[in-house]
Structures are given as structure tokens and as C-alpha cells.
Design an enzyme around this catalytic site. Structure first.
Site, short mmCIF file in Angstrom:
data_model
loop_
_atom_site.label_atom_id
_atom_site.label_comp_id
_atom_site.label_asym_id
_atom_site.label_seq_id
_atom_site.Cartn_x
_atom_site.Cartn_y
_atom_site.Cartn_z
N ASP A 114 0.85 -1.19 0.00
CA ASP A 114 0.00 0.00 0.00
C ASP A 114 0.89 1.24 0.00
OD1 ASP A 114 -2.40 -1.35 0.09
OD2 ASP A 114 -2.72 -1.09 2.25
N ARG A 164 -0.96 -0.71 -8.87
CA ARG A 164 -2.31 -0.26 -8.52
C ARG A 164 -2.35 1.27 -8.61
NH1 ARG A 164 -3.63 -0.95 -2.43
NH2 ARG A 164 -3.69 -3.16 -2.96
N THR A 206 -10.62 2.13 -8.10
CA THR A 206 -11.50 3.29 -8.00
C THR A 206 -12.96 2.84 -7.97
OG1 THR A 206 -12.15 5.39 -9.03
CG2 THR A 206 -11.54 3.62 -10.54
N HIS A 207 -13.80 3.67 -7.31
CA HIS A 207 -15.25 3.41 -7.35
C HIS A 207 -15.92 4.39 -8.29
CE1 HIS A 207 -13.57 2.62 -3.31
NE2 HIS A 207 -14.08 1.45 -3.57
P1 FDA Z 1 -13.97 9.29 -5.38
O1 FDA Z 1 -13.77 9.27 -3.90
O2 FDA Z 1 -13.63 10.53 -6.13
O3 FDA Z 1 -15.47 8.89 -5.63
C1 FDA Z 1 -16.02 8.90 -6.93
C2 FDA Z 1 -17.40 8.25 -6.93
O4 FDA Z 1 -17.30 6.89 -6.49
C3 FDA Z 1 -18.40 8.87 -5.99
O5 FDA Z 1 -18.97 10.02 -6.53
C4 FDA Z 1 -19.37 7.72 -5.84
O6 FDA Z 1 -20.17 7.59 -6.99
C5 FDA Z 1 -18.44 6.53 -5.75
N1 FDA Z 1 -18.04 6.25 -4.33
C6 FDA Z 1 -16.85 6.58 -3.74
N2 FDA Z 1 -16.82 6.18 -2.45
C7 FDA Z 1 -17.99 5.58 -2.20
C8 FDA Z 1 -18.58 4.96 -1.04
N3 FDA Z 1 -17.90 4.88 0.14
N4 FDA Z 1 -19.82 4.43 -1.16
C9 FDA Z 1 -20.49 4.49 -2.34
N5 FDA Z 1 -20.01 5.07 -3.46
C10 FDA Z 1 -18.79 5.60 -3.40
N6 FDA Z 1 -5.29 5.13 -1.13
C11 FDA Z 1 -3.99 5.37 -0.80
O7 FDA Z 1 -3.62 6.52 -0.55
N7 FDA Z 1 -3.09 4.33 -0.75
C12 FDA Z 1 -3.45 3.06 -1.06
O8 FDA Z 1 -2.60 2.14 -1.01
C13 FDA Z 1 -4.80 2.80 -1.43
N8 FDA Z 1 -5.23 1.55 -1.76
C14 FDA Z 1 -6.50 1.39 -2.27
C15 FDA Z 1 -6.89 0.13 -2.74
C16 FDA Z 1 -8.14 -0.04 -3.31
C17 FDA Z 1 -8.52 -1.36 -3.88
C18 FDA Z 1 -9.04 1.08 -3.40
C19 FDA Z 1 -10.38 0.92 -4.06
C20 FDA Z 1 -8.68 2.29 -2.90
C21 FDA Z 1 -7.41 2.46 -2.32
N9 FDA Z 1 -7.04 3.69 -1.80
C22 FDA Z 1 -5.71 3.89 -1.44
C23 FDA Z 1 -8.04 4.76 -1.57
C24 FDA Z 1 -8.13 5.72 -2.75
O9 FDA Z 1 -6.95 6.48 -2.84
C25 FDA Z 1 -9.34 6.67 -2.62
O10 FDA Z 1 -9.23 7.41 -1.45
C26 FDA Z 1 -10.68 5.96 -2.61
O11 FDA Z 1 -10.70 4.85 -3.46
C27 FDA Z 1 -11.77 6.92 -3.10
O12 FDA Z 1 -11.50 7.35 -4.42
P2 FDA Z 1 -12.35 6.88 -5.71
O13 FDA Z 1 -11.40 6.65 -6.84
O14 FDA Z 1 -13.18 5.72 -5.37
O15 FDA Z 1 -13.19 8.13 -6.15
#
Ligand code: FDA
Length: 288
Positions: A114, A164, A206-207
């Protein structure tokens, strides 16, 4: 708690892994811990990972060798295995990570390091480079919000390199990080392009529906088939989308946290999306 965390012990982590496999998903397991402040704590974290890998093996959950995409994985925070300890913290973390990689190799699983806050990035990449000499499939993590990351992606997009890409989860200063959401998203797309165009194995964590759509489209553009890259999401976040992507033929890896120190992790997930509070409250009530 069970919506976002597998449970407090190895047995629940293994049981949840089995359920996810049955749904066509794969996993990366994270042993939740507090900041490690002494050597004994680092040893305990490593022991927990070794126990987990052994249990996955005994349960036949690492048998899916073959393509990298299908293997079980563990995610390790170097701070949890001693990186921040005064003096020889980096060496301690390297040794601990090495024993986790050894056991992972023995049972046919992989390890990803990570990425934590930006003050640790160089140290984490240095440890990664060391580990990759003996364990070339050790995964790296890059954070799109850091200004350096597009260049890091170019360095990491080489044959055999598992990377990742996430947006980044720490509160970083403007001197090193993009602060606006749009800037972070644009960086994510640029990094995705570099990784998908390169020779490594991209893991798109990402989500975000836009990033997922663009990722699937760019993967196709770069001639990548299912198994040549993967999507990753956190356990409990957008579970229907996780299954939809798996059913569409994508490799979908679920980041599955477990362990006694679940409270801080859960609070961070709820803070990201306060509407989850209602869900959490309902699930508490339904469990009496
Ligand atoms: P973002 O937070 O911008 O959300 C975009 C959209 O996704 C939202 O508008 C919504 O539609 C959906 N969404 C997001 N969160 C949701 C929730 N809780 N419930 C429902 N819908 C939701 N970070 C880091 O610094 N070091 C690391 O090693 C890792 N490792 C890691 C592994 C994996 C498998 C994941 C998925 C994430 C990480 N992260 C991480 C965390 C990452 O950096 C980030 O903070 C989160 O994934 C949120 O960013 P998103 O890309 O999901 O988009």
C-alpha cells in the site's frame, strides 16, 4: 462493521474470501492495524499475515495459480511493519515484508505494498525495488493526486510490474499534490493511459463510474483483454458494480480489510460518504 470489514480474525477473513470467490471476485486482504511504534508490534503484524496466508492455503483459496489476475493477494502497509521506527525502520520493514513475500510465494499468492503519505513514497519505492529482485510480482501503488505520479507510472510501466492506481487518501500539501477534484481526475486518466499503454499489469482501484468507464475504454484501445489488467474496489463499496464488472468478464479484486483494529478504518469509510451512516445505523439495529 461487517459491511466494510470481513471480521476481527483470520477465520472471518478466510470465510469472506470464500464468499467473494463464489461470486466470481478475487481479493487483496489487509490486516488492519494502528501505527506501529515498536519492533514487537511489527513482528505481530507480520505474524498475522503469515497466519492468514497459511490459512488461505489450507482452505485451498490460493490454489487458483495460473494467471496473476486470479491469485489471492495481501496488501501490506510498510508503516505497520516498522518503516517509521527510529534508526533502522526501513531495514526492519524490508525484512518483515520479505518474510510475508516468502510465505506468499510458497502458497501461490501475491503481495502489494500500500502507499501511504508522500513523506514515505521514496522509501516505499526503494523497498519495493529491493523486494522485486526476489519477488518480481510484488505490486506497487501510485496515487493520482501526487504531482510526481505520472512520471512514476512511466518508470513502473514495465514488463511484469503490477501497479495499482488509486486517487490517494491522505491530506497532502499543495506543494506536492493536486487539490482540486478535477485535477486529480485528469491526473488519474493520464496515469491510466500510461499504465495501460505500457508493458506492466495495471490495477485500476476506484469506485468512480467515470474512471471505470474511461479505464475499460482505454484498455480496449490499447488492446488489453480481460486478464491483462484489473479493477479493484473496497469491500462493501458499490458491491453491485463489483459483481457487474466481474460478470462482464473483468477481473475484479476486492480490498478486504479484517482485524481487531477495525474502528479507525470504518470511521474513514463513513467520513468519505456520510450517507453510509444511515446504512451503518440500520445494519447495527438489525443485528440487535
Ligand atoms: P472518489 O472518492 O472521487 O469517488 C467517486 C465516486 O465513487 C463517488 O462520486 C461515488 O459515486 C463513488 N463512491 C466513492 N466512495 C464511495 C462509497 N464509500 N460508497 C459508495 N459510493 C462511493 N489510497 C492510498 O492513498 N493508498 C493506497 O494504497 C490505497 N489503496 C487502495 C486500494 C483499493 C482497492 C481502493 C479501491 C482504494 C485504495 N485507496 C488507497 C483509496 C483511494 O486512494 C481513494 O481514497 C478511494 O478509493 C476513493 O477514491 P475513488 O477513486 O473511489 O473516487
Amino acid at each position: 462493521m461487517r459491511r466494510y470489514v470481513a471480521g476481527t480474525d483470520t477465520a472471518s477473513a478466510v470465510a469472506t474470501t470464500r464468499t467473494l470467490y463464489e461470486d466470481g471476485l478475487t481479493v487483496t486482504l489487509d490486516h488492519l492495524g494502528e501505527d506501529t511504534t515498536d519492533r514487537a508490534q511489527a513482528d505481530a503484524v507480520t505474524a498475522a499475515y503469515l497466519e492468514l496466508l497459511g490459512a488461505l492455503d489450507r482452505d485451498g483459496l490460493t490454489e487458483r495459480l495460473g494467471p496473476l489476475a486470479a491469485r489471492a493477494e495481501v496488501s501490506v502497509k510498510l508503516s505497520a511493519v516498522g518503516q517509521a521506527l527510529r534508526g533502522d525502520g526501513e531495514k526492519i520493514a524490508l525484512d518483515q515484508a520479505r518474510s510475508i513475500c516468502d510465505e506468499a510465494k510458497r502458497v501461490g499468492a501475491t503481495v502489494t505494498l500500500d502507499m501511504e503519505d508522500h513523506t514515505t513514497t521514496d522509501s516505499t519505492f526503494a523497498i519495493l525495488a529491493d523486494l522485486r529482485r526476489d519477488f518480481p510480482d510484488t505490486g506497487a501503488v501510485v496515487q493520482a493526486y501526487l504531482k510526481r505520479t505520472e512520471a512514476d507510472c512511466r518508470d513502473l510501466a514495465v514488463a511484469g510490474s503490477r501497479v495499482r492506481l488509486c486517487k490517494g487518501a491522505y491530506n497532502e500539501p499543495e506543494s506536492v499534490a493536486f487539490k482540486k477534484r478535477l485535477e486529480v481526475d485528469l491526473s488519474y486518466v493520464r496515469c491510466m493511459n500510461v499504465l495501460l499503454a505500457g508493458d506492466g499489469y495495471p490495477m485500476l482501484a476506484t469506485h468512480d463510474p467515470h474512471m471505470i468507464e474511461i479505464g475499460a475504454e482505454r484498455a480496449l484501445f490499447h488492446g488489453r483483454k480481460a486478464g491483462d489488467f484489473e479493477f479493484q474496489m473496497l469491500y462493501g463499496v458499490r458491491p453491485d458494480e463489483q459483481r457487474r464488472l466481474a460478470q462482464a468478464g473483468h477481473t475484479m479484486r476486492v480490498y478486504l480489510p479484517y482485524g481487531a483494529q477495525w474502528y479507525g478504518y470504518l470511521m474513514r469509510r463513513l467520513a468519505e460518504r456520510p450517507s453510509n451512516l444511515a446504512f451503518f445505523a440500520r445494519s447495527l439495529v438489525s443485528k440487535g
